[in-house]
Write a protein that holds these residues in place. Structure first.
Motif, mmCIF file in Angstrom:
data_model
loop_
_atom_site.group_PDB
_atom_site.id
_atom_site.type_symbol
_atom_site.label_atom_id
_atom_site.label_comp_id
_atom_site.label_asym_id
_atom_site.label_seq_id
_atom_site.Cartn_x
_atom_site.Cartn_y
_atom_site.Cartn_z
ATOM 1 N N ARG A 48 7.893 1.399 0.526
ATOM 2 C CA ARG A 48 8.126 1.294 1.971
ATOM 3 C C ARG A 48 6.884 1.680 2.754
ATOM 4 N N GLN A 50 3.854 1.276 1.659
ATOM 5 C CA GLN A 50 2.948 0.138 1.503
ATOM 6 C C GLN A 50 3.303 -0.969 2.495
ATOM 7 N N GLN A 51 4.590 -1.243 2.661
ATOM 8 C CA GLN A 51 5.029 -2.258 3.623
ATOM 9 C C GLN A 51 4.593 -1.892 5.038
ATOM 10 N N LYS A 52 4.773 -0.639 5.388
ATOM 11 C CA LYS A 52 4.405 -0.193 6.727
ATOM 12 C C LYS A 52 2.905 -0.320 6.960
ATOM 13 N N ASN A 55 1.948 -4.012 7.305
ATOM 14 C CA ASN A 55 2.323 -4.512 8.626
ATOM 15 C C ASN A 55 1.272 -4.154 9.663
ATOM 16 N N MET A 75 2.472 -8.867 1.048
ATOM 17 C CA MET A 75 3.687 -8.336 1.650
ATOM 18 C C MET A 75 4.933 -8.865 0.947
ATOM 19 N N LYS A 76 4.905 -10.162 0.610
ATOM 20 C CA LYS A 76 6.059 -10.758 -0.063
ATOM 21 C C LYS A 76 6.313 -10.079 -1.404
ATOM 22 N N VAL A 78 5.346 -7.010 -2.298
ATOM 23 C CA VAL A 78 5.807 -5.639 -2.064
ATOM 24 C C VAL A 78 7.269 -5.633 -1.610
ATOM 25 N N ALA A 79 7.620 -6.579 -0.716
ATOM 26 C CA ALA A 79 8.991 -6.650 -0.203
ATOM 27 C C ALA A 79 9.977 -6.930 -1.326
#
Length: 422
Positions: A48, A50-52, A55, A75-76, A78-79
């Motif tokens: 999470r 990493q996602q932040k 972004n 991102m894809k 990681v998501a």
């Protein structure tokens, strides 16, 4: 429920509690589930983060640039990993909660060692159980007993253990309940008339689930008939924060109680000794942790006073570890002497659960000192259970002419000085 921090930091304390209660629980398996859940939680939180961060980086890049497109692809990936991690985390979290719910409360240091009921300690003895009861006999052998306590027709209508109470039998039950409630409210308990069905969350909060699921009657929509008014009463403040000044809170309630009592056989369950539906008044306290053991003694004294006014010999047992129960930190049992059977009958249990139920139910108070919510201590006791009190009154007070003397304190509620079977 135990504090997870205690489990992680001091597993030997929990292991000793399990041993003192003589329970068969694999603590190493619980610790393994806890470790797996926390490891997965760290992994998901890292994804999470990493996602932040991604972004934030994407927001600073020109849309359509090679760097932007590369970051989208990253991102894809990681998501997808985060989504998979969330699903596994949810599964592990459920196993983690089930594992914690399997752990018993810690016995108080004053709880004696012992495995069986025979090793409970006689804390106090009141009255003489060896007194002469010349007319006494087991209550189910009293001539005319079945006219007032009809087990045969109860079994026809419902099943074994669901008797009809008729005439003076019903009147005696009603008199006892009113007597108990009047005495309890005079002692400072506020009377409540609670629901007699509770949901799964309520039964879990008090420790009936998962420990005693097989003893409860369940509806098709997962509601449970109350085994004791303790369950709805305790949950009155579930998920609430009380003012510290409001403590202690005292409540009492009458409900019918329903218990399967699976595996109960033999002479000890004859007559009114053990039934599947019975009436009981429950006493409950929410108290400050610093005063909970003083409050336990007061609770026991409140229950004892009722027995004393009914003029019944009784004893107080301090329960040993093996007979303490899953959720209790300390418990006293009050037993009355039944002169016809020449045995003790339990009519009340007075227990301190400390924070065990409050943590499950999230019942807290806001500390004036810290300003933070803290868990209350919960206590409860029977004040009192009716059937065995009736059994002892019938046996001890049976007169040569076949009538039963009603104790003086109960006469105003019963309306006369004797009970007659004819």
């Amino acid at each position: 429920m135990l504090d997870p921090k205690l489990l992680r930091d001091s597993p030997d304390i929990v292991r000793a509690a399990i041993a003192k209660k003589h329970l068969d629980i694999d603590l190493d398996a619980v610790l393994a589930v806890d470790t797996a859940w926390r490891t997965r939680l760290i992994e998901v939180e890292h994804l999470r983060a990493q996602q932040k961060a991604a972004n934030a980086e994407m927001a600073a890049l020109p849309k359509g640039s090679p760097e932007f497109i590369a970051k989208v692809q990253e991102m894809k990936t990681v998501a997808a990993r985060a989504k998979e991690g969330d699903a596994k985390l949810k599964e592990l979290e459920e196993k983690w909660r089930e594992a914690l719910l399997s752990l018993p409360n810690l016995p108080h240091s004053s709880v004696p060692e012992g495995r069986t009921p025979e090793e409970n300690v006689v804390y106090a003895l009141h009255g003489a159980q060896d007194a002469a009861y010349p007319a006494a006999r087991p209550h189910w052998e009293i001539p005319g007993f079945e006219r007032l306590f009809d087990f045969a027709r109860g079994a026809k209508v419902t099943g074994a253990g669901f008797p009809f109470f008729i005439g003076d039998g019903a009147r005696l039950v009603r008199a006892l309940l009113q007597f108990f409630l009047e005495e309890d409210t005079r002692a400072g308990y506020v009377e409540v008339a609670p629901p007699i069905f509770v949901n799964e969350a309520s039964a879990t909060a008090t420790g009936q689930l998962p420990d005693k699921e097989g003893q409860m009657y369940e509806t098709t929509d997962r509601l449970f008939a109350v085994p004791t008014a303790e369950v709805p009463l305790t949950n009155f403040f579930r998920d609430e924060i009380l003012d510290e000044e409001a403590l202690p809170v005292y409540r009492c309630a009458y409900t019918p109680c329903f218990r399967r009592e699976a595996g109960s056989y033999g002479k000890d369950v004859r007559g009114l000794n053990r039934v599947h539906q019975f009436d009981k008044v429950e006493l409950l306290k929410w108290v400050h942790p610093e005063s909970s053991y003083v409050e336990l003694d007061k609770l026991r004294e409140d229950a004892e006073r009722l027995i004393q006014k009914l003029e019944l010999p009784y004893r107080v047992l301090l329960m040993c570890g093996g007979d303490l129960g899953f959720a209790q930190a300390k418990k006293y049992d009050l037993e009355v002497w039944a002169g016809g059977q020449k045995r003790w009958l339990e009519v009340s249990s007075c227990s301190n659960f400390e924070t065990f139920q409050a943590r499950r139910a999230q019942i807290r108070f806001r500390s004036k000192e810290s300003g933070k919510p803290e868990l209350v201590h919960t206590l409860n006791g029977s004040g009192l259970a009716v059937p065995r009190i009736v059994a002892a009154l019938l046996e001890n007070n049976l007169q040569p002419d076949g009538t039963v003397r009603i104790p003086a304190a109960l006469v105003p509620y019963f309306g006369k000085e004797t009970l007659r079977f004819a």
